[in-house]
Write a protein that holds these residues in place. Structure first.
Motif, mmCIF file in Angstrom:
data_model
loop_
_atom_site.group_PDB
_atom_site.id
_atom_site.type_symbol
_atom_site.label_atom_id
_atom_site.label_comp_id
_atom_site.label_asym_id
_atom_site.label_seq_id
_atom_site.Cartn_x
_atom_site.Cartn_y
_atom_site.Cartn_z
ATOM 1 N N VAL A 125 0.856 -1.191 0.000
ATOM 2 C CA VAL A 125 0.000 0.000 0.000
ATOM 3 C C VAL A 125 0.884 1.231 0.000
ATOM 4 O O VAL A 125 2.083 1.155 0.276
ATOM 5 C CB VAL A 125 -0.921 0.036 1.248
ATOM 6 C CG1 VAL A 125 -1.932 -1.106 1.214
ATOM 7 C CG2 VAL A 125 -0.092 -0.021 2.539
ATOM 8 N N ASP A 126 0.306 2.373 -0.320
ATOM 9 C CA ASP A 126 1.006 3.623 -0.035
ATOM 10 C C ASP A 126 0.338 4.268 1.183
ATOM 11 O O ASP A 126 -0.614 3.723 1.748
ATOM 12 C CB ASP A 126 1.064 4.549 -1.260
ATOM 13 C CG ASP A 126 -0.295 5.069 -1.717
ATOM 14 O OD1 ASP A 126 -1.259 5.045 -0.913
ATOM 15 O OD2 ASP A 126 -0.408 5.504 -2.879
ATOM 16 N N SER A 127 0.848 5.408 1.571
ATOM 17 C CA SER A 127 0.352 6.022 2.806
ATOM 18 C C SER A 127 -1.124 6.403 2.707
ATOM 19 O O SER A 127 -1.833 6.440 3.721
ATOM 20 C CB SER A 127 1.199 7.255 3.157
ATOM 21 O OG SER A 127 1.372 8.096 2.023
ATOM 22 N N ASN A 128 -1.624 6.641 1.499
ATOM 23 C CA ASN A 128 -3.043 6.965 1.322
ATOM 24 C C ASN A 128 -3.917 5.719 1.363
ATOM 25 O O ASN A 128 -4.932 5.671 2.079
ATOM 26 C CB ASN A 128 -3.264 7.704 -0.004
ATOM 27 C CG ASN A 128 -2.678 9.103 0.012
ATOM 28 O OD1 ASN A 128 -2.673 9.776 1.044
ATOM 29 N ND2 ASN A 128 -2.160 9.545 -1.121
ATOM 30 N N THR A 129 -3.548 4.694 0.585
ATOM 31 C CA THR A 129 -4.397 3.505 0.527
ATOM 32 C C THR A 129 -4.324 2.702 1.829
ATOM 33 O O THR A 129 -5.260 1.970 2.145
ATOM 34 C CB THR A 129 -4.042 2.611 -0.671
ATOM 35 O OG1 THR A 129 -2.650 2.262 -0.636
ATOM 36 C CG2 THR A 129 -4.351 3.327 -1.966
ATOM 37 N N HIS A 130 -3.237 2.869 2.569
ATOM 38 C CA HIS A 130 -3.162 2.228 3.884
ATOM 39 C C HIS A 130 -4.297 2.736 4.769
ATOM 40 O O HIS A 130 -4.986 1.958 5.458
ATOM 41 C CB HIS A 130 -1.807 2.523 4.532
ATOM 42 C CG HIS A 130 -1.486 1.619 5.678
ATOM 43 N ND1 HIS A 130 -0.229 1.497 6.213
ATOM 44 C CD2 HIS A 130 -2.251 0.773 6.403
ATOM 45 C CE1 HIS A 130 -0.241 0.613 7.199
ATOM 46 N NE2 HIS A 130 -1.462 0.170 7.343
ATOM 47 N N GLU A 131 -4.531 4.042 4.714
ATOM 48 C CA GLU A 131 -5.551 4.646 5.570
ATOM 49 C C GLU A 131 -6.958 4.472 5.016
ATOM 50 O O GLU A 131 -7.895 4.127 5.766
ATOM 51 C CB GLU A 131 -5.250 6.134 5.750
ATOM 52 C CG GLU A 131 -6.272 6.864 6.605
ATOM 53 C CD GLU A 131 -5.930 8.342 6.815
ATOM 54 O OE1 GLU A 131 -6.738 9.042 7.469
ATOM 55 O OE2 GLU A 131 -4.870 8.796 6.321
ATOM 56 N N TYR A 132 -7.122 4.691 3.702
ATOM 57 C CA TYR A 132 -8.475 4.813 3.151
ATOM 58 C C TYR A 132 -9.016 3.541 2.489
ATOM 59 O O TYR A 132 -10.232 3.403 2.342
ATOM 60 C CB TYR A 132 -8.517 5.954 2.125
ATOM 61 C CG TYR A 132 -8.228 7.304 2.718
ATOM 62 C CD1 TYR A 132 -9.114 7.903 3.606
ATOM 63 C CD2 TYR A 132 -7.038 7.981 2.417
ATOM 64 C CE1 TYR A 132 -8.844 9.137 4.168
ATOM 65 C CE2 TYR A 132 -6.756 9.222 2.978
ATOM 66 C CZ TYR A 132 -7.659 9.794 3.849
ATOM 67 O OH TYR A 132 -7.389 11.014 4.411
ATOM 68 N N CYS A 133 -8.140 2.627 2.080
ATOM 69 C CA CYS A 133 -8.594 1.464 1.326
ATOM 70 C C CYS A 133 -8.333 0.129 2.024
ATOM 71 O O CYS A 133 -9.120 -0.815 1.874
ATOM 72 C CB CYS A 133 -7.924 1.433 -0.056
ATOM 73 S SG CYS A 133 -8.221 2.917 -1.040
#
Length: 358
Positions: A37-45
């Motif tokens: 994941v990246d830092s965005n998809t870790h949180e939102y996806c």
């Protein structure tokens, strides 16, 4: 929506995604599952994705920084090291949950770690759903040169769950529309017409447009998986667009452009070249310019940088023996590859874009 079968992979959509995934995981008996994941998809996806896995498996999550600037060999090295430290073996599985950076880089990591482990792409941006995760291209950037290092190797499956689009900011959604518009321009005039008026777009309409876009790309890459001939059509707008994207990415005085924003500029400029070198009519060029600018606001390209951008064209991956090759349009829905363009006409394409009034 019926799954779309490619040469070595299958694309599943929405309600079928997790049925297919859980069936695959149960049968495959992987030693460990890694989720990139990246830092965005870790949180939102990631929380949504984890809730869809029905059985208990040994799962490790690896996070990279978000953004094209991190699509590098250095990032790959970090992921390779983490895989090694966590005991990954050739029976491990890498699931790439993210946009084009994650699917491109994660695919390359999987194809090269221990000479290849299985991977699955789960695109979470519109751009990656219709482009980056389909067709088996993996890779990373080399400095400011796009996708210079990589391999072509398809994932086990691609899961397109459009619910992830609800996590995206507007500019990321818009970026993906560029590749969809491109698919119409190179292959399907009817699809281009559907894409030409997005003002009344519903969620159901978008799902169908994404599905049709994947079909267009899949038909091309199934015939020509290693880009010997017609797969080159998919590079329409990318010869100039990638050069602009690369230059803006690394220049300290210029804003970073999203991939779709740069490709939109490239499609207009290469439409201009098509009008002057092939049979694309003046009316068609005006239509292409108008439709693209309805979605992508015009970008200021300072004249003093034009030659530096043009100099980057020599690094385009379609080139051979120092010759710069373009994909150009005969008409909307019909393209030609391996076109050569005089340098003065390339410069005039910048003038054309710069002189557009909006």
């Amino acid at each position: 929506m019926k799954p779309i079968v490619s040469k070595d992979s299958i694309v599943y959509f929405n309600e079928d995604c997790y049925t297919a995934l859980n069936s695959y995981l149960e049968k495959a008996n992987h030693s460990t599952i890694f989720i990139l994941v990246d830092s965005n998809t870790h949180e939102y996806c990631l929380p949504t994705f984890m809730s869809k896995i029905e059985k208990s498996y040994s799962i490790e999550v690896i996070e990279i920084e978000a953004g094209e600037i991190h699509k590098t060999i250095e990032t790959c090295s970090g992921v390779w090291n983490v895989l090694s430290e966590l005991g990954a073996d050739r029976k491990s599985l890498l699931i790439n949950l993210g946009g084009g950076v994650v699917t491109d880089l994660g695919g390359f990591v999987a194809c090269t770690f221990k000479r290849g482990i299985n991977y699955i792409n789960i695109p979470t941006t519109l751009l990656s759903m219709v482009d980056a995760s389909v067709g088996g291209k993996t890779g990373v950037d080399l400095g400011n040169l796009k996708n210079m290092v990589g391999v072509i190797s398809e994932s086990e499956m691609v899961l397109v769950d459009t619910n992830y689009l609800g996590t995206l900011p507007a500019e990321q959604m818009r970026s993906g529309l560029a590749e969809m518009l491109k698919h119409g321009l190179i292959k399907d005039q009817t699809y281009w017409k559907k894409m030409s008026d997005l003002s009344k777009l519903t969620t159901e309409d978008l799902d169908l447009l994404i599905y049709d876009s994947v079909i267009i790309k899949n038909e091309i890459v199934t015939i020509d998986p290693t880009e010997q001939n017609i797969r080159k059509f998919l590079n329409y707008g990318h010869t100039i667009g990638h050069a602009i994207e690369s230059f803006y990415l690394t220049h300290p005085d210029l804003p970073t452009l999203l991939h779709g924003e740069a490709i939109a500029i490239g499609m207009i400029m290469e439409g201009f070249l098509s009008h002057h070198l092939l049979d694309l009519s003046k009316e068609a060029l005006s239509e292409i310019t108008e439709i693209i600018l309805q979605t992508f606001p015009k970008v200021s390209i300072p004249k003093q940088y034009e030659q530096e951008i043009i100099n980057l064209l020599i690094h385009d991956k379609k080139n051979e023996n120092g010759t710069i090759y373009f994909v150009l349009l005969n008409k909307i829905g019909e393209a030609t590859y391996n076109c050569t363009v005089p340098n003065d006409l390339i410069q005039k394409s910048f003038e054309y874009y710069g002189n557009i009034t909006t």
